[in-house]
Scaffold this active site. Structure first.
Site, PDB file in Angstrom:
ATOM      1  CB  VAL A 139      -0.475  -0.137   1.060  1.00 47.92           C
ATOM      2  CG1 VAL A 139      -1.656  -0.856   1.462  1.00 47.92           C
ATOM      3  CG2 VAL A 139       0.020  -0.108   2.844  1.00 47.92           C
ATOM      4  CG  ASN A 140      -0.920   4.219  -1.309  1.00 44.38           C
ATOM      5  OD1 ASN A 140      -1.537   3.367  -0.381  1.00 44.38           O
ATOM      6  ND2 ASN A 140      -1.617   5.622  -1.624  1.00 44.38           N
ATOM      7  CB  SER A 150       5.363  -0.055   0.127  1.00 46.38           C
ATOM      8  OG  SER A 150       4.339  -0.417   1.118  1.00 46.38           O
ATOM      9  CG  LEU A 169      10.432  -3.260  -9.373  1.00 46.46           C
ATOM     10  CD1 LEU A 169       9.701  -3.762  -9.318  1.00 46.46           C
ATOM     11  CD2 LEU A 169      11.372  -4.069  -9.398  1.00 46.46           C
ATOM     12  CB  ALA A 197      20.170   8.346   0.003  1.00 47.61           C
ATOM     13  CB  CYS A 212      12.001   5.667  -4.792  1.00 45.43           C
ATOM     14  SG  CYS A 212      10.705   4.620  -5.346  1.00 45.43           S
ATOM     15  CE  LYS A 266       8.166   7.001  -0.996  1.00 45.90           C
ATOM     16  NZ  LYS A 266       6.558   5.721  -1.032  1.00 45.90           N
ATOM     17  CE  LYS A 290      12.527   5.979 -14.796  1.00 47.01           C
ATOM     18  NZ  LYS A 290      13.202   4.393 -14.275  1.00 47.01           N
TER      19      LYS A 290
END
Ligand code: UDX
Ligand code: ADP
Length: 463
Positions: A86-87, A127, A159, A221, A272, A275, A335
């Protein structure tokens, strides 16, 4: 046969589960979501996400050992292994707002699993979540008084959008973190067996829970840091005679540095990087490491600087005003090869130019619908135009914001002749042939390279 459930039919669940299902025909996979229209789309010919190769795999497995459903409770009851994808957006309120992950969806899911379980299960964090979330989940899940036991594992996905299926078919590594208890080790081994259907064992890494959770944040990162590093140098190159492509090539030849992820750009985007870094920053602050927090935060700040710098450079180059000028933005996706616009630098540049009262026309082969939703508050001030030639017509400037290869193939003589003169191109991806564009008549502004312009006092003419 094992019953495997995935909660959350978004990008992560929707692109990983079909691949696993295709390699494990003896197991039954169900993907559930609270969003009914999303599930309906997964059951139709028009899948809710665009990802090269995904459609074929869904067609191959759907209705055989892969099913989509909104009956979450029933499928939780039947499942042996539950992946949770889930997000986990960044919190917009309260403590840690703007940095910490918003775990409300995750916690709700954990409680829902607990309420509907009549047997012990393995629960897999799929997630991105902050370090130590698994521990909190374990506590919620194992707070039941009915003798059930839940092993919580961390199995982050690495991914990249656009190559998700290829990455999943042939991963650099699969990471599985679990408790170092007998039950934890058994649970890890079960998940290892699933992946071992197609991934060589030596590429399946098992670690403790916290290492696995942290590695996901750190991998992103590090990748983002490379882009911010090269982008910071692009700013210096623009002030000197250095050329960012030459610098990137020269340093990338050192095997210790490597050549990948050194493409200077208008900035990084995607769901990603920002966040995950902000999560890392929050964690460091939480654990009393402000110096480490500031170090990583700078990667995000540098990215924001690059986006702002790009837009400001456009304004400065166009005689310090873009008010009322039609500007064509080529690309909305964060992208190429994706329709995803989350954190796309194109949107940041768009907003900055609108503040300067430019007239924006945005074009993109796949992402216009998403861009339109993201920029809903500015709807009346943006024109969306799928055809790049029509977008450029009567424009003062073009800005390349997504590296769609088709933008390199356009007929720029035709485009030039349809534009207002002097015509400008700002190449935020260093995608185009700048010398050729200059010869056609454009004033060309790449990233991290000298501008090619005929305008006096607004840059130097180069060969
Ligand atoms: C990333 C990670 O690559 C992936 O491992 C993780 O699981 C999720 O986050 P993704 O967000 O799909 O994947 O995109 P990625 O290909 O990493 O690109 C991120 C952003 O950086 C894009 O906006 C891209 O245009 C930009 N980028 C990338 C550059 O500006 N320069 C580069 O050299 C590479
Ligand atoms: P990601 O990129 O991490 O996959 P998405 O936003 O694409 O994120 O997908 C997350 C999915 O999880 C969404 O489709 C959302 O509807 C779903 N979701 C969120 N909360 C729940 C829940 N409690 N039960 C089932 N699905 C949920």
């Amino acid at each position: 046969m094992t019953n495997i459930l995935c909660i959350g039919a978004g990008y992560v669940g929707g692109s990983t589960m079909p691949v696993i299902a295709s390699h494990c025909p003896e197991h039954r996979f169900v993907i559930v979501d609270i969003n009914e229209s999303r599930i309906a789309a997964w059951q139709s010919d028009q899948l809710p996400i665009y990802e090269p190769g995904l459609e074929e795999i869904v067609h191959q497995t759907r209705g055989k050992n892969l099913f989509f459903s909104t009956e979450i409770n029933r499928h939780i009851a039947e499942a042996d292994i539950i992946f949770v994808s889930v997000n986990t957006p960044t919190k917009t309120f309260g403590q840690g707002a703007g940095r910490a992950a918003d775990l409300q969806f995750w916690e709700k899911t954990a409680r829902q699993i607990l309420e509907n379980s009549t047997s012990s299960k393995i629960v897999v964090e799929k997630s991105t979540l902050p370090v130590r979330t698994a521990e909190a989940m374990e506590r919620i899940l194992n707070s039941n008084g009915n003798g059930l036991y839940f092993d919580v594992l961390s199995n982050p996905e690495f991914l990249a959008e656009g190559t998700a299926i290829r990455d999943m078919q042939n991963p650099n590594r699969v990471l599985i973190g679990g408790r170092q208890t007998e039950s934890g080790r058994k649970a890890v081994e079960k998940l290892v067996e699933l992946y071992a259907h197609w991934v060589p064992r030596d590429r399946i890494i098992t670690t403790n829970l916290w290492s696995s959770e942290l590695s996901k944040l750190v991998a992103n990162a590090f990748l983002a840091q490379r882009i911010s590093s090269i982008n910071s140098i692009s700013a210096l190159c623009e002030k000197t005679e250095a050329n960012i492509s030459e610098v990137a090539n020269a340093i990338g030849r050192d095997e210790r540095i490597g050549h990948r992820f050194l493409q200077a750009s208008v900035g990084f985007g995607g769901s990603c990087f920002k966040k995950d870094i902000l999560n890392l920053v929050y964690l460091c602050e939480h654990y009393g490491l402000p110096e480490v927090a500031r170090y990583w935060e700078q990667v995000v700040l540098m990215n924001e600087f690059q986006e702002r710098r790009f837009a400001a450079n456009m304004v400065a180059s166009m005689f310090n005003t873009v008010a009322g000028k039609r500007i064509a933005l080529f690309g909305a996706a964060f992208k190429a090869n994706t329709s995803d616009t989350r954190e796309s630098p194109a949107l940041a540049v768009c907003r900055a130019l609108l503040e300067e009262k430019a007239q924006i026309v945005m074009t993109d082969p796949y992402a216009l619908e998403n861009a339109c939703q993201d920029l809903e508050d500015l709807e009346s001030r943006i024109t969306y135009e799928p055809d790049p030639y029509a977008a450029a017509k009567n424009a003062h400037a073009i800005a390349i914001l997504t590296e769609w290869p088709q933008y390199a193939e356009l007929d720029y003589e035709r485009i030039y002749s349809s534009m207002v003169k002097p015509a400008f191109i700002f190449d935020g991806r260093n995608l185009l042939d700048h010398r050729k564009l200059f010869e056609i008549g454009f004033n060309v502004y790449p990233i991290g390279k000298p501008a090619r312009t005929r305008l006096v006092n607004h840059g130097t003419e180069t060969d």
